[in-house]
Design a protein around this motif. Structure first.
Motif, short mmCIF file in Angstrom:
data_model
loop_
_atom_site.label_atom_id
_atom_site.label_comp_id
_atom_site.label_asym_id
_atom_site.label_seq_id
_atom_site.Cartn_x
_atom_site.Cartn_y
_atom_site.Cartn_z
N ALA A 61 0.32 -1.23 0.00
CA ALA A 61 -0.14 -0.10 0.52
C ALA A 61 0.78 0.76 -0.33
N THR A 62 0.74 2.19 -0.67
CA THR A 62 1.28 3.28 -0.64
C THR A 62 0.83 4.91 -0.37
N SER A 63 1.35 5.61 -0.16
CA SER A 63 0.17 7.08 -0.38
C SER A 63 0.46 7.56 -1.60
N SER A 64 -0.11 8.25 -2.25
CA SER A 64 -0.75 8.91 -3.52
C SER A 64 0.26 9.27 -3.82
N ARG A 65 1.15 10.59 -2.87
CA ARG A 65 2.26 11.08 -2.95
C ARG A 65 2.88 10.76 -3.25
N GLY A 66 4.16 10.47 -5.02
CA GLY A 66 4.90 9.39 -5.01
C GLY A 66 5.04 7.59 -5.13
N THR A 67 3.10 7.83 -5.43
CA THR A 67 2.95 6.53 -5.48
C THR A 67 3.82 5.20 -5.88
N ASP A 68 4.05 5.52 -7.61
CA ASP A 68 5.47 4.75 -8.50
C ASP A 68 6.61 4.83 -7.87
N LEU A 69 7.07 5.81 -7.30
CA LEU A 69 8.05 5.53 -6.51
C LEU A 69 8.50 4.56 -5.62
N ALA A 70 7.14 4.94 -4.64
CA ALA A 70 7.08 3.42 -3.31
C ALA A 70 7.13 2.26 -3.76
N ARG A 71 6.28 1.95 -4.91
CA ARG A 71 6.38 0.72 -5.42
C ARG A 71 6.48 -0.39 -5.97
N GLU A 72 7.96 1.18 -6.84
CA GLU A 72 8.76 0.11 -7.28
C GLU A 72 10.14 -0.14 -6.66
N LEU A 73 10.19 0.78 -5.21
CA LEU A 73 11.09 0.67 -4.63
C LEU A 73 10.52 -0.76 -3.27
N LEU A 74 9.24 -0.55 -2.44
CA LEU A 74 9.23 -2.20 -1.57
C LEU A 74 9.18 -2.97 -3.01
N GLU A 75 8.42 -2.92 -4.34
CA GLU A 75 9.61 -4.28 -4.63
C GLU A 75 10.28 -5.08 -5.07
N ASN A 76 11.01 -3.63 -4.91
CA ASN A 76 12.71 -3.94 -5.23
C ASN A 76 13.40 -4.36 -4.65
N GLN A 77 12.54 -4.57 -3.58
CA GLN A 77 13.33 -4.65 -2.42
C GLN A 77 13.12 -6.66 -1.86
N HIS A 78 13.29 -7.45 -2.71
CA HIS A 78 12.92 -8.83 -2.97
C HIS A 78 14.66 -9.26 -2.39
N ARG A 79 15.60 -8.60 -2.89
CA ARG A 79 16.83 -8.76 -2.74
C ARG A 79 17.58 -8.14 -1.53
N GLY A 80 16.82 -7.61 -0.81
CA GLY A 80 17.22 -6.71 0.47
C GLY A 80 16.21 -5.83 0.68
N GLY A 81 16.47 -4.67 1.53
CA GLY A 81 16.30 -4.04 1.75
C GLY A 81 15.79 -3.56 3.15
N PRO A 82 15.44 -2.45 3.53
CA PRO A 82 14.92 -2.27 4.79
C PRO A 82 13.57 -2.53 5.98
N CYS A 83 12.87 -2.95 4.30
CA CYS A 83 11.70 -4.15 5.01
C CYS A 83 12.10 -5.35 5.00
N PRO A 84 12.46 -5.82 4.01
CA PRO A 84 12.76 -7.70 5.05
C PRO A 84 13.51 -7.21 5.98
N ASP A 85 14.91 -6.43 6.43
CA ASP A 85 14.83 -6.20 8.06
C ASP A 85 14.21 -6.04 8.92
N THR A 86 13.07 -5.31 8.80
CA THR A 86 12.22 -4.84 9.93
C THR A 86 11.57 -6.07 10.20
N TYR A 87 11.25 -6.76 9.12
CA TYR A 87 9.92 -8.10 8.60
C TYR A 87 10.85 -9.04 9.60
N GLY A 88 12.14 -8.93 9.54
CA GLY A 88 13.24 -9.93 10.24
C GLY A 88 13.31 -9.80 11.74
N THR A 89 13.77 -8.87 12.31
CA THR A 89 13.26 -8.67 13.57
C THR A 89 12.59 -7.86 14.21
N GLY A 90 11.87 -7.28 13.91
CA GLY A 90 10.29 -6.60 14.34
C GLY A 90 11.00 -5.56 15.43
#
Length: 272
Positions: A61-90
């Motif tokens: 889910a993304t903000s309407s501000r910069g929605t394409d940017l947010a979606r692209e960068l969230l999808e790009n994290q399948h190889r690593g990124g801050p989201c998987p790190d937080t998911y893994g550690t809480g």
């Protein structure tokens, strides 16, 4: 985020974010609003949420501000990124400057892609309630975070203030998701109990109707209903409804109308 007006805005956002107990609630639409509110509060390029739905699938889910940017960068994290790190550690990933060697070493693909999109700082906070992580809120900012710094250490305080605002929004979003899922569970349980009660009443009515028609006891009527439903592989409630609506013509009482099981036919005696 500055002054009393901003504090009032944050309070309004938190109140809206926890208001999720409704039958028409949609998690993706709700989290898009949460992301947009956070983007406005922090005046960032974009904000997105990576979360799991009730079936365990990962959704965005993304903000309407910069929605394409947010979606692209969230999808790009399948190889690593801050989201998987937080998911893994809480745990939150505090603001990271993507021009640093540390960021490039931690998430090379994500960092390279984010910098080409003009993102200079990113951080994440978990959507966590009752020790359960429902998702991750990811903030994408330019070269600075637009919050009111404390006197003395502007950059460090700016980072800390932005992180705390995002954490407050994420915590409220997690409470909202938890409350809605609990509400949905109770609603489903209530529906099941009501359905079971309605079914039981219908069966009792059908028993009474058959017992009066046949001049038998209620037990005999129930056994006849059960025999009929098993023989035709129908639910007892379905047979009861059919009886009440006069749709059953071949339902008969057990032999003798006593409620005792019918005896199998005996073979004819052989002639002596």
């Amino acid at each position: 985020m500055r002054g009393r007006a901003s504090a009032s805005r944050l309070a309004a956002v938190l109140l809206e974010t926890v208001d999720t107990v409704s039958d028409d609630f949609d998690a993706e639409r709700h989290l898009c609003r949460v992301s947009q509110s956070c983007a406005e509060l922090l005046d960032t390029l974009a904000v997105g949420v990576m979360y799991t739905d009730t079936g365990g699938s990962v959704r965005l889910a993304t903000s309407s501000r910069g929605t394409d940017l947010a979606r692209e960068l969230l999808e790009n994290q399948h190889r690593g990124g801050p989201c998987p790190d937080t998911y893994g550690t809480g745990q939150a990933v505090p603001p990271v400057r993507l021009a640093s060697a540390d960021a490039l070493a931690r998430w090379p693909d994500f960092t390279g892609r984010a910098r080409t999109q003009g993102v200079g700082i990113t951080f994440t906070v978990p959507l966590r309630a009752r020790e359960r992580v429902f998702g991750v809120l990811n903030v994408f900012s330019a070269d600075h975070l637009n919050v009111r710094p404390a006197v003395g250490c502007p950059h460090e305080s700016e980072d800390a203030d932005a992180l705390e605002v995002a954490r407050a929004v994420a915590d409220a979003a997690a409470v909202g998701l938890h409350n809605h899922r609990a509400y949905s569970g109770y609603r489903e349980l209530s529906r099941q109990l009501q359905s079971a009660l309605t079914s039981r009443i219908r069966i009792e009515q059908a028993k009474g109707m058959l017992a009066e028609r046949w001049g038998t006891g209620l037990d005999a009527a129930f056994e006849a209903l059960r025999r009929y439903s098993r023989g035709r592989r129908l639910a007892m409630d379905t047979v009861a409804r059919m009886v009440l609506e006069g749709e059953v013509e071949d339902l008969t009482p057990l032999s003798g109308g006593t409620g005792r099981p019918e005896q199998p036919d005996q073979p004819p005696s052989e002639a002596l």
